[in-house]
Every structure is written in C-alpha cells, then in structure tokens.
Scaffold this motif. Structure first.
Motif, PDB file in Angstrom:
ATOM      1  N   ARG A 523      34.874 -44.483  23.833  1.00  0.00           N
ATOM      2  CA  ARG A 523      35.003 -43.055  24.067  1.00  0.00           C
ATOM      3  C   ARG A 523      33.682 -42.295  23.975  1.00  0.00           C
ATOM      4  O   ARG A 523      33.304 -41.557  24.881  1.00  0.00           O
ATOM      5  CB  ARG A 523      35.991 -42.428  23.070  1.00  0.00           C
ATOM      6  N   ASN A 527      31.546 -40.582  26.933  1.00  0.00           N
ATOM      7  CA  ASN A 527      31.264 -39.154  26.862  1.00  0.00           C
ATOM      8  C   ASN A 527      29.775 -38.883  27.044  1.00  0.00           C
ATOM      9  O   ASN A 527      29.383 -37.984  27.795  1.00  0.00           O
ATOM     10  CB  ASN A 527      31.756 -38.617  25.515  1.00  0.00           C
ATOM     11  N   ARG A 543      32.798 -37.840  37.915  1.00  0.00           N
ATOM     12  CA  ARG A 543      34.239 -37.660  38.115  1.00  0.00           C
ATOM     13  C   ARG A 543      34.923 -39.027  38.279  1.00  0.00           C
ATOM     14  O   ARG A 543      36.002 -39.262  37.743  1.00  0.00           O
ATOM     15  CB  ARG A 543      34.450 -36.789  39.361  1.00  0.00           C
ATOM     16  N   GLN A 546      35.079 -40.657  34.864  1.00  0.00           N
ATOM     17  CA  GLN A 546      36.048 -39.973  34.004  1.00  0.00           C
ATOM     18  C   GLN A 546      37.472 -40.344  34.406  1.00  0.00           C
ATOM     19  O   GLN A 546      38.315 -40.631  33.566  1.00  0.00           O
ATOM     20  CB  GLN A 546      35.840 -38.457  34.073  1.00  0.00           C
ATOM     21  N   GLN A 547      37.694 -40.369  35.727  1.00  0.00           N
ATOM     22  CA  GLN A 547      39.046 -40.673  36.195  1.00  0.00           C
ATOM     23  C   GLN A 547      39.435 -42.118  35.864  1.00  0.00           C
ATOM     24  O   GLN A 547      40.519 -42.393  35.351  1.00  0.00           O
ATOM     25  CB  GLN A 547      39.116 -40.437  37.703  1.00  0.00           C
ATOM     26  N   GLN A 550      39.994 -42.430  32.140  1.00  0.00           N
ATOM     27  CA  GLN A 550      41.215 -41.681  31.823  1.00  0.00           C
ATOM     28  C   GLN A 550      42.465 -42.486  32.182  1.00  0.00           C
ATOM     29  O   GLN A 550      43.381 -42.633  31.375  1.00  0.00           O
ATOM     30  CB  GLN A 550      41.179 -40.371  32.631  1.00  0.00           C
ATOM     31  N   GLN A 616      37.303 -36.361  21.351  1.00  0.00           N
ATOM     32  CA  GLN A 616      37.230 -35.674  22.634  1.00  0.00           C
ATOM     33  C   GLN A 616      36.114 -36.288  23.465  1.00  0.00           C
ATOM     34  O   GLN A 616      34.947 -36.168  23.121  1.00  0.00           O
ATOM     35  CB  GLN A 616      36.917 -34.183  22.412  1.00  0.00           C
ATOM     36  N   TRP A 617      36.472 -36.941  24.545  1.00  0.00           N
ATOM     37  CA  TRP A 617      35.420 -37.560  25.365  1.00  0.00           C
ATOM     38  C   TRP A 617      35.354 -36.935  26.755  1.00  0.00           C
ATOM     39  O   TRP A 617      34.353 -37.019  27.436  1.00  0.00           O
ATOM     40  CB  TRP A 617      35.684 -39.068  25.481  1.00  0.00           C
ATOM     41  N   LYS A 618      36.442 -36.280  27.183  1.00  0.00           N
ATOM     42  CA  LYS A 618      36.503 -35.766  28.551  1.00  0.00           C
ATOM     43  C   LYS A 618      35.687 -34.495  28.723  1.00  0.00           C
ATOM     44  O   LYS A 618      35.558 -33.707  27.807  1.00  0.00           O
ATOM     45  CB  LYS A 618      37.963 -35.439  28.908  1.00  0.00           C
ATOM     46  N   ASP A 623      37.196 -31.766  35.725  1.00  0.00           N
ATOM     47  CA  ASP A 623      38.624 -31.822  36.058  1.00  0.00           C
ATOM     48  C   ASP A 623      38.896 -31.431  37.504  1.00  0.00           C
ATOM     49  O   ASP A 623      38.266 -30.540  38.037  1.00  0.00           O
ATOM     50  CB  ASP A 623      39.414 -30.900  35.122  1.00  0.00           C
TER      51      ASP A 623
END
Lengths: 623, 623
Positions: A523, A527, A543, A546-547, A550, A616-618, A623
């Motif tokens: 994580r 990040n 992105r 992240q996707q 996720q 919290q990594w996002k 988004d």
C-alpha cells in the motif's frame, strides 16, 4: 518355600506399616526405627510419613535413636523419592502437605536439620554422623567435612572423642579417595592435603614435589594454580586477577584459553587498562566467531579504533563506520573511498537510504546518491537531493525514466500475482470439491478408491511461489527485495503445492495467504509511486496503476471469505457471547487441545489474513 | 358471491396453467396469449416458462401474436420477476436453465430481441411496438425513440404507415411529457424539441425564446448550455471544454461549482496551460478539504510553488517542503527558519530522524540535531553526527545522561508491564475458575444463583490498560510513543476489564495480548540501547536491562500456553493431518460458520500471540 515366605511378608508388612504409622504419629521414633530396620522397611518413611512432624521433632528423633550407626544408616538411605506414594501408598486421604517449600531438596533439608540437632546435642558424639550429613548432600560439602577432620587433628576436643584418624577413615569409606584428595587441595590447606594423601594409595614422590612447589607460591597465584589443576576455571581466574600486573599476560591467555571473557570483564574496574585489554582480546574472539557488531563494540570500548572499524565494516554498521573513521581523523579522500565501498555493500542489501547518505555526506557524490535513491524508489528523498544540489537535469535523465520503469515493474508484478492468486483460488475450490466427493464416496462405500487419483487428473499446472517470484529478481525496484524474501520464505514451506499432494489444500491456503500479505503490504509503496507519477504529470500511468491495484485489493477482499473459514474460538457450537460460555468453551477446548500441541504451528494457514484497510493509499486526484 | 368466485378462479387457474404450459411447450403462442389475456394470467409466464425457447422462437411469437396492441401489452407487462418461482411455481423439477447470462436484465433482453424481430418482419406495421421496446428498457432509450418519430415526420415511409403525429401521441401516453421534452432537448435537434413542445402543455412564450437563444449559439456552447440545463454536468463540461480559450474562465468556474476536477483534468492535454490552471483550482479545493498532501502535489504540478509549499507545510511533508523551498531559491536564513519550524512539528510527531536531518542539513544547527537524536533514542545516528561535527563534548553533557535516563525509563516501563501482566494473568485464572464453578453449579442445579456475584467479590483491583500506560506519557523516549498508542488502542477496546463484567475474561485476554505485543516489539530498541550502554562501559546497567527483559520474555513465553488455547482449525475432533480430513473440517466449519460472520472480529483475543524469536537482541558480552 520362598513364594510362601514372600506372601507372608507382604501380608505382614501391611500390618507392620500400620503399626509403624501409629508409632510415628505418637513420636515413638525408636520403636519405629528398630522395627523398620529389622523388617527392612525403607527408612525414608520416617520422614515421608509426615515431613512437617519430622522436622518439628528432629531433636526428639536424634535423642530417641541415640546411635551414631543408626543415624548414619538413616542418612545414607534418604532419597528424593516419597515412599508414601511409591512403595507404601495409603488409601486413606491423609493429605499431609509437603514440607518442601522454596524448591529445596528433601535430602538437603534432612541433612541440614539433622546436623543442626546433632551439633546442639553432642557434636563430639555424633561426629561421624555430622560428617555423613555433609557428604550426603546433593552437592556434597566435602571441603567442610575435611575442615572438620582437620580441626579434630589440630585440637582434639577430648580423649574419648573420635580421632582425626578415625574420622578420615570414615570419610574415605564414604567418598572416593581421589575425589577427597582433590577437595582437600581445594581447601588450600596443605596439612589437610597431606593427611588425605597419606591415607591414599598415591605415591609421595608424585604429590610431594607438586605440593612443595605450590607452598612456595604467592597465596593468590597458589590458589589459581590449584583451581586450575582442579579445573575450577572461574575461581582460578578470580585468584589470578589478584596476582598483580606481572601476571596479566598469563591472565589474558588464560581468559582466551578458557573463553572466560565476560567473567574477566567483571573482575576489573570498568575503564582500567586491564579492562581495556580484555575488551581487545574479547573483540578478537567475537570477530573470529563472526559476531562482528559486538566485536566492533568491544574494540571501540578499549579504544582499538582500527580494529573496531574493521569489525563494523564486516557487518556494514555504517554509522559506526563513519563515526570511527572521523575519530581516526580520516582524510577527505580516504573517508570518501570508505563511504563509497560501504555504500556499495548497503546497496547490495537494498539499504538504499543509508547508502545514499554515505554517498551524499561522506563521498560528496551527489549524483550517485540521487541515482541510488531512484533505484530504491525513494522518490521524495531523491527529489530533495536534486533540489538541494540544484541538479534538475537529473529529473529528465533519470527520475522520469525511473518512475516509468518502476510503474511497469509494479504492473507486471501485480498482474503475475493476480493470475497466480486466481489460479490458486480456483485450484483450491477444485481440491476441496474432490476431497468432499472422496469423503462422501468413502462414506457411501460406493467408490472404493481411485478418487484420490482424480486429484492428479486436473491438468491446469500450478506454479510454485518460488518459481513465480524468481522472475522478478532482475528488477531493481523495491518489489524485488520483497519477492526475494518471498522466495526464501517459499523454500521453507512445509506443504507441497504439487497437484494431488495430500495437503495440497493447506499448501494453497499458505500460498494464497502469502500473496495477500505481500500485495497488502505494498500500500504505502504504491501510494508513494502514485504521488510521484502525479507530480510529474503521468496521470494515465498513475490511473492505470491505481485501478489495477484497487481491483486486486477488492478481488482479495471478496475472496478472503470464500477462501478462509472464520477462525472462531474452538467449540463453536456453544454461543460465543454468553456470559458463561466463553470461559467454558475456552476451558473445554483447552483440555481437548493440550495433547494437540504439535498441531499449533499448523493453524496459521487457516487463519484469514487481514487487510490493512486503514492505510490510505489512493489518490482522489486520479478517480 | 365474491369468495366463491375467487375460489373457483384459483382452482380453475391450476388447470389453465397446465394447458398454457402445454401450448407454450408446443410453441402455440397465440392460443396461450389469448387465454392468459382473458383469464388475467401474468404475461411474464410467456417468457419465464422457458426463456431459452422464447428467445429461440421470438420471430414465431411475433408472427403468431400478429397484433401491435397485444405486443404492446406484453412489453408493458414484462417485469424482472420470474413468475415461475413467485406467482405460478411448479413442483415438477423442470429446471430450465435461466437464459440470463452476462448480467443482462430480462426486460432489456426481451425488448431487444422483440424489436429485432419486429424490425425484420415489418417495421412500419410494428412502429408503435418498436417505440414501446425503446421506452420499456430499464434505461429508457427515449432519444432513439424520439429520433424514430422525427424520421417518420421527415420521410413518411408510406401513406398507410403510422404518422409521426400518432407515434408522438403514443409516446406521450407512455412517458411523462416533461421528461420527453428534456430528452428531446438532449438530442440537440430543435425540430424534435418543437414537435414535442407543441404536444405538451408548455407555453410557447416560455420555450421559444430559450430555443431561439440556443439556436444562435456556437454548437459546442449550445450543447454545453443544454447539458447544463438538463443537469448532465459531465457532458456539459466536455462540450464546454471544446468552446475555446474565451470560455475557459467559465469552464473553471463550472468545474469548481460542480466539483468536476478530475474530469476536467482528463479533458485537457497534460502540460497545457489549461491543465495547469485546473490543477491550481483543484489544489485549492483539496486544500480546503484538508487533503494537504494531494493539494501540494496539485499545486506543484502547475508550478504554484508558494501554494504547494503552504500545503506541504500543513501536512509536514518535509522532503517536499525543502525541495520546493530550494526551487523558490530561499535564502540560507529563510531556509533555516523554515527547517527549524518544520523540525519542531516533526518532533511533536516523534519523527526524530527527519527532524534531525532538517536541523542538521537545512538549519545547520548540529547541536540541536544531535540533541533531538538523543531524545529519540537514535543513538547510532547521534554518535555519527557528534563525530562528523567533532563535538565529543556532547557525549559527556548529553549522550551519557540520555542513555542512563533511557535505561531507567525502560526498566520502569518493563517493571510496570510485568506487574500488570502477572496481575491480569492471575485474575484470568480466577475468572476462569469462577465461571467453571458457575457452569458446574448450574449443571448440578445445586446453586440456583448468586455465583455470578462471586465474580465481583474478589477485591484485588485490576487497573485498566489506559490507566497504566498513561503514567508514562511524560517520558520523552521511544516508549512513550508506544504507550500513547496503547492508550488510544485501549480506548477502542470493546470489552470491559471491570471485575465481574460478563466478558471480563475476553477483556483480560485482549489486555494480555496487547502487553505481549508491546513488549515483544521492543526487541530491537532494547538491543540498540544495550549496545550503546556497552559502548560507554555501562556494563552493570546493560546487564540489569538485559536480565530484566530476558526474564520478562521468558515469563511471557511460558505463560502464553497457559493463557491462550492453541487455535486449531475448527472442528478439532477430526484428525488434523489426515489426507481427507483437512478439507472436510474446513468445509464443515465453513458451513457452520457462515451465519456466525459477526463473530469473526471477536476471535482475535483467542489467538495466541507469537513472539518474534528470530530477532537477536541479546548481547553475549553481557552474559
């Protein structure tokens, strides 16, 4: 006639024992003793029948028995065994509490109280019994016994008392002569030694020269020599330490020979020159045993800075290394070369942060430091140095390509892990189905066998974790340090992932757990990579990463409840939250499980791993 | 007469349903339909009876029904519900597999296949049914339906075909007029809009000026205005982004008003001036939401360095702070002041290492940096700086007192933890005994009650973890950061340690687990303190600490098996290691446990903590 006699005795003994117990309860020790001696009842019963009563009445006991021979007999027969539970058990719950508090041994307790009683009543009369009480202790106090004999010779208390001669003879009857000789030597009392030696078979031509040589020595050195002869090395060291500086070399050699470094350190005041010298030899010993860090500390304590530096270099203790190099007033060039070499080692160990500090601050090679930080994925530190030393050109030449490379590595790694995760998960469900079918088949007696072989028939191949993670070891980012750890871990695995192996499901659980753990701990690394991607406007790449991450985390979260059974407190049929049931269920399973201790280490694969959801990594930005 | 009639119908229906099923199985759709319509059987049965058969024969179905009204009736009655399971269940296991693959909804599937069939057979004839099939979709395709109407008006296919007028009327019968008006607007086709508007109750004085105003606009801006009017903000943003730089201010305001920052970023090429401006307003938005780090990144992306600096200062991102200050060409004094202030904040957060780097490298205050490292217990770094800046005087003035203070704090902390550990452990055994007695009492029906109150009678008071760890928060060493963490953790505890509380045993397990965890994680800190104690010749103190810690670890190791039940796989009565039983036991408990999901989070206290035995913390030097 033997069997008949034996039976008679057995029958007889029950009655006898009852009588003896009565006598003992009435403190009629003499009657009890006479009877026990005649009928060969174990004398331990005198004490074991009621230890506390015996201890309270030990004076009375000695007075009633009133015989040196009898008391010697008693002391010689005493054993740790409790004969009321072994030889002469009683069914009436007498439940006399044991008098053995504080872990002291029964034999020692009896010897000590008996001796005290005899010393009080008549030390001369009971002289031999007192000697027995010394010798019989679990750690025989032979020196004290010998001392008693010596006292008898020096000042015979009265003509009718036991002579030193007799006492020594008695001791020799109880103890091996060589042992007694060694112990007499251990009293450092040469009269005693000679007294014992004369009684032994030893040749005076052998022991007299040795004793004469000893007599000529200074007291401490003499005692050191005796202790060393008796292999009492710690005591020897203590005496040798008192022999003054002229024997210090011998002291050091003795410390080295006998590996008595920590004892030696305790014998000299902290900070003294001897203390330092001991540290120095200790350092060498630790170094030779490859305890480099402690060796370094030992050398540093005694000011042997060059040696300390060597030791710290051997274990890459970089802070100590530069501290000591500074103390040694290393020139800038020499310091830079040292820093560069240590930094290389740290890099191999993937300690990029420390490696970079060395290059930056001790080798003054800012560019190399920055490149190391890029290699280690320490983006924020790397940017800090770039701006500190005003080298923004490196951003284009190295940072940006480094970021893109790192992102690719992460994507590849995550993709591979995901594929493996899914494959293992599916295989697990196949294995579980097959085993369930096999179980039902066995229960129904329909399918007599051959189902186990079904476990082999599924042809989807399962790669082992070590195969998989090995592929990434070429990469330089943080991932590879993790995967090489995985590889080592995988090699330790107890269960085989081979298809059809009996515990394949456990192996799969273990492998799945390892993947979850690995991916979950990424994580903060993800990040930090996302942040630097965003900073340099690589929005699309960020992105994508992240996707990908996720989705993988979500996949794992959803899968965990399918893969792992929630591990409730054992005995889950009882309600978990009732006021009584918790303790009960614990108690019950506790008793059940006691014998299953070996299964303890097997439980880990069955416990569902927990995702660190609080981290919290996002980035909302993506988004 | 109502009840009787109802009963008749019910009885009748069973027979009727059997007949309908027969018809459907023979593809006699017309017969089935007529009968269902007359007897008010739900028309969904036509599909639900055998979805795959219906889909295969949809052309036949349309040809047999051969009526626009009937088809409209059918399409209007279609619902997601499967009437073979709800209204008309059959007991014969027909088990027709559902045709709903790929998550598509039944309504949408039927609308699409019906429309395809009708378009093929006779689009003009089935015009209204085709419109119905658009409107009935779960996401109604009103624009397409309107487009169809528009086509009818523009090029009427034949005189006997449905007129545009009729079609529109029909649409208005199916859909609310305002909704239809909005959707017509959404096609950006003004002829269509006016056609719909004319059919509505709307006042032409209201809509005509609006439409005229729209007509005068540039296409993209027009579409933006329409989308905004229809609250389709993302689409609006897309059109607005195409309106050129003269509308960019409006664009930015729109982004802010509608919180569409990430969408806005996607609409402009990375690195363009618009992209940067969006980052700037996004940064302000993130800042106001207190997402300081991301705000800083957004500002830094667009070169708003001062704002980025503010944001990074707000979240103490120290590396970014100094990076940006360097980019802003801060003077040495200004940089030093900044570093000093950030360092103070990091110190409060107990991030001593970073705080010291700031003081050393950016404020050039070596002495303060060293003192910070002492406060943080970072001995090796502290010594490194002392020798780097040649300040050995600090060793005597600060390091040595600091080491001794740290050692005292550790001793006090360990002592308190040990006392608490023993107290909790003993109390746990008391509580377990009482509960066991209470359970047996209840089983024997001897003690009807009052035993629960025994739980309150034991007067040894149990301090709560939060009371205990609070005592240490005054200390500055690493311990206090840990204990303040403990306090926060303790405050979250679910179970009460209060004596006699129903789950006191669980609370005790939790508290004990926490102590074990805390003390176990001190290994490397203790090791580092021991090393520096040894380095400065505080052998006695070091030995004391090592012995204290060693004994505590041993106490915990011995106690763990008494306190915690080994957590075997549930259903531990089955052999754990047999080739079949593992999967079975998992399966069994899996099914048992499914409904016990809430118990999942309760299991943690019952799992024995593991000591990190592999971490070498002891120094041989001190043995």
């Amino acid at each position: 006639q033997m069997p008949r006699g034996n039976l008679e005795t057995v029958h007889h003994r029950a009655l006898v024992l009852a009588q003896i117990r009565k006598w003992l309860n009435s403190c009629l020790y003499r009657e009890a003793f006479e009877c026990m001696r005649k009928l060969r009842i174990n004398l331990n019963l005198l004490y074991d029948h009621n230890p506390q009563a015996f201890l309270d009445n030990v004076d009375l006991f000695v007075r009633q028995i009133d015989s040196v021979n009898y008391i010697n007999l008693f002391l010689t027969e005493i054993k740790e065994e409790d004969v009321t539970t072994t030889m002469y058990p009683t069914h009436s719950a007498s439940s006399v509490p044991s008098a053995q508090k504080s872990g002291a041994k029964k034999v020692d307790i009896i010897c000590d109280v008996m001796r005290a009683a005899m010393e009080k009543l008549n030390p001369q009369k009971y002289c031999l019994s007192i000697l027995t009480s010394y010798v019989r202790k679990t750690a025989p106090e032979l020196e004290t016994a010998l001392q008693k004999v010596h006292e008898l010779r020096e000042s015979p208390p009265s003509p009718d008392a036991v002579s030193a001669e007799e006492a020594l003879k008695y001791l020799l009857f109880l103890v091996d002569v060589n042992e007694l000789y060694d112990h007499s030597l251990g009293t450092y009392d040469f009269d005693l030694v000679i007294m014992v030696a004369e009684k032994s078979q030893k040749d005076p031509k052998e022991y007299l020269p040795f004793l004469n040589k000893l007599k000529k020595m200074e007291t401490n050195y003499q005692r050191y020599t005796i202790d060393k002869h008796l292999k009492r090395y710690k005591k020897a060291l203590e005496h040798l330490s008192k022999c003054g500086p002229e024997h210090f070399i011998e002291f050091l050699n003795f410390v080295k020979d006998q590996n008595l470094y920590t004892e030696a350190l305790k014998l000299h005041p902290v900070g003294s020159s001897e203390y330092k010298a001991i540290n120095d030899v200790y350092g060498e010993h630790l170094y030779s045993r490859q305890h480099f860090e402690q060796a370094g500390l030992a050398f540093a304590r005694c000011g042997s800075l060059e040696k300390a530096l060597d030791a710290f270099v051997a274990c890459s203790s970089w802070q100590h290394i530069v501290s000591i190099a500074s103390q040694l007033k290393y020139s800038e060039d020499k310091m830079a070369a040292l820093a560069r070499s240590v930094s290389g080692k740290l890099r191999e160990q993937r300690k990029y942060e420390s490696a970079a500090v060395l290059l930056e601050q001790y080798a003054k090679d800012y560019e190399e430091a920055i490149i190391l930080l890029i290699e280690g994925g320490l983006w924020e530190d790397c940017l800090r140095l770039i701006y500190k030393y005003n080298r923004p050109d490196i951003i284009e030449t190295n940072v940006k390509p480094g970021i893109i490379e790192a992102k690719k590595n992460y994507m590849t790694f995550l993709e591979m892990q995901k594929v493996t995760f899914i494959r293992y998960k599916e295989r697990l469900s196949v294995v579980r189905d097959l085993k369930e079918k096999a179980r039902q088949g066995l229960l129904d007696d329909e399918i007599p066998g051959g189902l186990e072989s079904d476990l082999f028939s599924d042809t989807s191949s399962v790669m082992t974790t070590s195969d998989m993670s090995g592929r990434y070891s070429h990469s330089n980012s943080r991932i590879s340090s993790r995967s090489s750890k995985n590889r080592r871990k995988a090699e330790r695995k107890k269960y085989s992932l081979k298809e059809g192996s009996p515990l394949e499901d456990v192996a799969l659980l273990e492998a799945l757990r390892e993947i979850v753990r690995t991916v979950d701990t990424m994580r903060s690394d993800v990040n930090s990579l996302l942040k630097v991607l965003v900073l340099f406007l690589y929005d699309t790449d960020a992105r994508e990463l992240q996707q990908m991450y996720q989705e993988f985390l979500q996949l794992m979260e959803v899968s965990i409840q399918d893969i792992w059974v929630p591990c409730a407190p054992p005995n889950a049929t009882l309600p978990v939250l009732g006021p009584h049931s918790t303790a009960n269920s614990i108690m019950t399973s506790y008793q059940q499980q006691r014998n299953l201790k070996t299964a303890e280490q097997e439980t880990e694969p069955f416990i569902a791993p927990k995702l660190s959801k609080t981290i919290q990594w996002k980035l909302d930005l993506l988004d």
